[in-house]
Design a protein around this motif. Sequence first.
Motif, mmCIF file in Angstrom:
data_model
loop_
_atom_site.group_PDB
_atom_site.id
_atom_site.type_symbol
_atom_site.label_atom_id
_atom_site.label_comp_id
_atom_site.label_asym_id
_atom_site.label_seq_id
_atom_site.Cartn_x
_atom_site.Cartn_y
_atom_site.Cartn_z
ATOM 1 N N PRO A 104 2.295 3.346 3.689
ATOM 2 C CA PRO A 104 3.197 2.213 3.484
ATOM 3 C C PRO A 104 3.028 1.156 4.574
ATOM 4 O O PRO A 104 2.867 1.473 5.749
ATOM 5 C CB PRO A 104 4.594 2.852 3.537
ATOM 6 C CG PRO A 104 4.373 4.301 3.235
ATOM 7 C CD PRO A 104 3.022 4.625 3.803
ATOM 8 N N LEU A 105 3.044 -0.112 4.159
ATOM 9 C CA LEU A 105 2.943 -1.280 5.031
ATOM 10 C C LEU A 105 1.579 -1.420 5.693
ATOM 11 O O LEU A 105 1.329 -2.396 6.405
ATOM 12 C CB LEU A 105 4.036 -1.266 6.119
ATOM 13 C CG LEU A 105 5.487 -1.216 5.610
ATOM 14 C CD1 LEU A 105 6.441 -1.224 6.797
ATOM 15 C CD2 LEU A 105 5.781 -2.368 4.672
ATOM 16 N N VAL A 106 0.684 -0.464 5.474
ATOM 17 C CA VAL A 106 -0.679 -0.542 6.013
ATOM 18 C C VAL A 106 -1.674 -0.754 4.880
ATOM 19 O O VAL A 106 -2.540 -1.627 4.956
ATOM 20 C CB VAL A 106 -1.036 0.730 6.810
ATOM 21 C CG1 VAL A 106 -2.489 0.669 7.287
ATOM 22 C CG2 VAL A 106 -0.090 0.899 7.983
ATOM 23 N N GLN A 107 -1.536 0.055 3.837
ATOM 24 C CA GLN A 107 -2.390 -0.078 2.659
ATOM 25 C C GLN A 107 -1.582 -0.631 1.491
ATOM 26 O O GLN A 107 -0.346 -0.529 1.448
ATOM 27 C CB GLN A 107 -2.960 1.293 2.262
ATOM 28 C CG GLN A 107 -3.915 1.900 3.268
ATOM 29 C CD GLN A 107 -4.374 3.271 2.810
ATOM 30 O OE1 GLN A 107 -3.572 4.180 2.633
ATOM 31 N NE2 GLN A 107 -5.678 3.405 2.597
ATOM 32 N N ALA A 108 -2.294 -1.225 0.534
ATOM 33 C CA ALA A 108 -1.645 -1.630 -0.711
ATOM 34 C C ALA A 108 -1.083 -0.395 -1.403
ATOM 35 O O ALA A 108 -1.563 0.729 -1.207
ATOM 36 C CB ALA A 108 -2.647 -2.330 -1.612
ATOM 37 N N ARG A 109 -0.068 -0.602 -2.213
ATOM 38 C CA ARG A 109 0.618 0.536 -2.825
ATOM 39 C C ARG A 109 -0.313 1.337 -3.741
ATOM 40 O O ARG A 109 -0.203 2.561 -3.837
ATOM 41 C CB ARG A 109 1.821 0.033 -3.619
ATOM 42 C CG ARG A 109 2.644 1.143 -4.234
ATOM 43 C CD ARG A 109 3.945 0.649 -4.786
ATOM 44 N NE ARG A 109 4.754 1.737 -5.293
ATOM 45 C CZ ARG A 109 5.983 1.588 -5.782
ATOM 46 N NH1 ARG A 109 6.543 0.391 -5.820
ATOM 47 N NH2 ARG A 109 6.654 2.624 -6.230
ATOM 48 N N PHE A 110 -1.227 0.655 -4.434
ATOM 49 C CA PHE A 110 -2.128 1.334 -5.366
ATOM 50 C C PHE A 110 -3.578 1.086 -4.964
ATOM 51 O O PHE A 110 -3.913 0.038 -4.408
ATOM 52 C CB PHE A 110 -1.887 0.848 -6.796
ATOM 53 C CG PHE A 110 -0.467 1.050 -7.263
ATOM 54 C CD1 PHE A 110 -0.006 2.312 -7.599
ATOM 55 C CD2 PHE A 110 0.405 -0.022 -7.350
ATOM 56 C CE1 PHE A 110 1.303 2.502 -8.007
ATOM 57 C CE2 PHE A 110 1.711 0.148 -7.764
ATOM 58 C CZ PHE A 110 2.167 1.413 -8.090
ATOM 59 N N ASP A 111 -4.415 2.047 -5.266
ATOM 60 C CA ASP A 111 -5.842 1.952 -4.946
ATOM 61 C C ASP A 111 -6.472 0.839 -5.785
ATOM 62 O O ASP A 111 -6.552 0.951 -7.014
ATOM 63 C CB ASP A 111 -6.518 3.293 -5.248
ATOM 64 C CG ASP A 111 -7.988 3.315 -4.857
ATOM 65 O OD1 ASP A 111 -8.523 2.251 -4.507
ATOM 66 O OD2 ASP A 111 -8.586 4.395 -4.917
ATOM 67 N N PRO A 112 -6.955 -0.236 -5.171
ATOM 68 C CA PRO A 112 -7.513 -1.344 -5.950
ATOM 69 C C PRO A 112 -8.772 -0.963 -6.717
ATOM 70 O O PRO A 112 -9.113 -1.612 -7.711
ATOM 71 C CB PRO A 112 -7.812 -2.408 -4.886
ATOM 72 C CG PRO A 112 -7.949 -1.650 -3.612
ATOM 73 C CD PRO A 112 -6.990 -0.504 -3.725
ATOM 74 N N LYS A 113 -9.457 0.088 -6.284
ATOM 75 C CA LYS A 113 -10.668 0.494 -6.990
ATOM 76 C C LYS A 113 -10.355 0.974 -8.411
ATOM 77 O O LYS A 113 -11.203 0.892 -9.297
ATOM 78 C CB LYS A 113 -11.393 1.590 -6.202
ATOM 79 C CG LYS A 113 -11.963 1.112 -4.876
ATOM 80 C CD LYS A 113 -12.784 2.181 -4.209
ATOM 81 C CE LYS A 113 -13.330 1.707 -2.869
ATOM 82 N NZ LYS A 113 -14.194 0.510 -3.007
ATOM 83 N N ARG A 114 -9.149 1.475 -8.611
ATOM 84 C CA ARG A 114 -8.789 1.956 -9.952
ATOM 85 C C ARG A 114 -8.615 0.784 -10.910
ATOM 86 O O ARG A 114 -9.071 0.826 -12.052
ATOM 87 C CB ARG A 114 -7.526 2.804 -9.854
ATOM 88 C CG ARG A 114 -7.728 4.035 -8.978
ATOM 89 C CD ARG A 114 -6.430 4.704 -8.617
ATOM 90 N NE ARG A 114 -5.878 5.429 -9.744
ATOM 91 C CZ ARG A 114 -4.731 6.092 -9.709
ATOM 92 N NH1 ARG A 114 -4.016 6.085 -8.602
ATOM 93 N NH2 ARG A 114 -4.288 6.732 -10.765
ATOM 94 N N LEU A 115 -7.948 -0.279 -10.437
ATOM 95 C CA LEU A 115 -7.831 -1.483 -11.265
ATOM 96 C C LEU A 115 -9.206 -2.096 -11.498
ATOM 97 O O LEU A 115 -9.531 -2.503 -12.614
ATOM 98 C CB LEU A 115 -6.909 -2.498 -10.585
ATOM 99 C CG LEU A 115 -6.760 -3.850 -11.299
ATOM 100 C CD1 LEU A 115 -6.114 -3.678 -12.671
ATOM 101 C CD2 LEU A 115 -5.947 -4.823 -10.444
ATOM 102 N N GLU A 116 -10.012 -2.149 -10.451
ATOM 103 C CA GLU A 116 -11.354 -2.714 -10.568
ATOM 104 C C GLU A 116 -12.175 -1.956 -11.612
ATOM 105 O O GLU A 116 -12.880 -2.563 -12.429
ATOM 106 C CB GLU A 116 -12.051 -2.658 -9.213
ATOM 107 C CG GLU A 116 -13.476 -3.203 -9.226
ATOM 108 C CD GLU A 116 -14.128 -3.107 -7.860
ATOM 109 O OE1 GLU A 116 -15.152 -3.790 -7.645
ATOM 110 O OE2 GLU A 116 -13.628 -2.361 -7.000
ATOM 111 N N LYS A 117 -12.063 -0.631 -11.610
ATOM 112 C CA LYS A 117 -12.850 0.180 -12.545
ATOM 113 C C LYS A 117 -12.432 -0.080 -13.985
ATOM 114 O O LYS A 117 -13.284 -0.244 -14.874
ATOM 115 C CB LYS A 117 -12.686 1.667 -12.213
ATOM 116 C CG LYS A 117 -13.541 2.586 -13.090
ATOM 117 C CD LYS A 117 -13.415 4.033 -12.654
ATOM 118 C CE LYS A 117 -14.298 4.929 -13.521
ATOM 119 N NZ LYS A 117 -14.185 6.362 -13.126
#
Length: 392
Positions: A104-117
Motif C-alpha cells: 500500500p502507498l508504494v505500489q499500485a493497487r493492481f498489477d499493471p501487467k495483468r491489464l496490459e496482458k
Amino acid sequence: MTTSAKVWPDRLFATGPKRVLAIDGGGVRGALAVGILAKLEAMLRERLGRPDLVLAEYFDLIGGTSTGAIIAAGLALGRDAANLEDLYQRLGPRVFRGGLPRLPLVQARFDPKRLEKVIHEELGEATLGSAPWRTGFAAIAKRVDTGSSWVWTNCPRAVYWEGDPSEAHLPPEARKITPNKDYLLAKIVQASAAAPFYFDMVPLEVERGQGGVFFDGAMTPHGNPALQMAMTALIPAYGLGWKAGAEDLLLVSVGTGWPKPVKPQWSRRPRLLALWKALHAITSMSYDTSQLALSTLQWLGTSPQPWWINSELKDLRDARPGIDPLWTFLRYDAPLEAAWLDENLGRRLAPRVLQALGRLDDDRQVPALYELGLAAGERLIRSGHFPAAFDM
C-alpha cells in the motif's frame, strides 16, 4: 456509395453529415455503458432495417477515455455490443482479483501487467496506422512528465500522424519524434486506462531514446470526452475538419453512471485527514468537468432530449447564446444515485448497493451494471432522437 459504405480512412473525409460517439471513463462501470450501447445498437438496427449493423457502420468517429477507450477501440474495429459485454465479464476477474500482495502507498493497487496482458490479447500488435479500422477512433490520456493532455486519433491528416512536421524534410531514420501512426493501439488504450492508485504509469517512447509516461485520461478535463470529441471533429489541427450544424454533426455521449460526489456528513465532522479531503477534491473535480462538458454541449447545440444539469441551469433548453446550434447532442447515462434510479428506472437500491456499484474496481458488479445500462437504454433511447439527416 453512401458514407456508411466507405471504409477508413476514406469515410473520414467523405462529404455529408457526421456522427460521433463518445464514451466516459469509469473502470468496471464501463459495463453500464456497454448495456446502454447494446440498446442503441438494437434501436439503430431496427430503425435502419439492418439486423447485423454494428456501431462502427453508423458512427464516423468513436472516442473514449479510460474504460471508454477500451470500448471505443472495440467498437471502432467493428465489434458489436455482445462482444464487449463478454469482454467485461472476462476482463474484471483477470485484472482485479487474486495475484501477489501489493505494498500500500508504494505500489499500485493492481498489477499493471495483468491489464496490459488482457488489452494486448484483445488488440494485438496493431498500431494506429495498421489496425483494421472500420471507422474513426480517438483516445485520451494524461502525459505526466510534460503535464499535457494527449488525444490520439487514427486520422491520417492529424498534425503528428507522420511525426513532427518540422522533421518532414529528414529521412525517416533521422527523425526523432514518434509518428502517431506508429504507436501501438494496445499501449494507447492501456495508457488511457491507467488510473492512478489502481495501476502504474505507462511508458511510451515519444522521442527516439526518450520515453514519456502516461496516466488515465480521466486525469485530464476529459473523463467525459464528449466536448473534446466535438473539438476533434471541428478544429482543423486534428485533421478531420468536419462541418458544424444541427444537421451536420451528431454527438452521442454515453456515461458510466458516475454519481454526484456528495459528503453531507463532512459538515458535521470537519476535522478529517488531509488525504481524504484531497482525494475527494480530485474526484469532485472529475465530476465537475463532466458537468461542464455536458453544459457546454447543450448550450451551444440542440438536443431532442436535454440532459438535466442542476437545479439552477436545469437542462439549458432555451439558453443558446444567439447563434445557430453547432451540433445535435444526445446524452445517455444511468447515474448511480438513489433518486434518479427510482424516478427513471423504478429501482430502489440501498446505499450499500449503490456504493458497491459505484466502485471502479468491483468486477462482481459487472452483471448488475450491464443490466442497469440495458434498463437505462430502454428507458431513454428513442428513434425519434436521431434526426433523419443522419440516416445512412
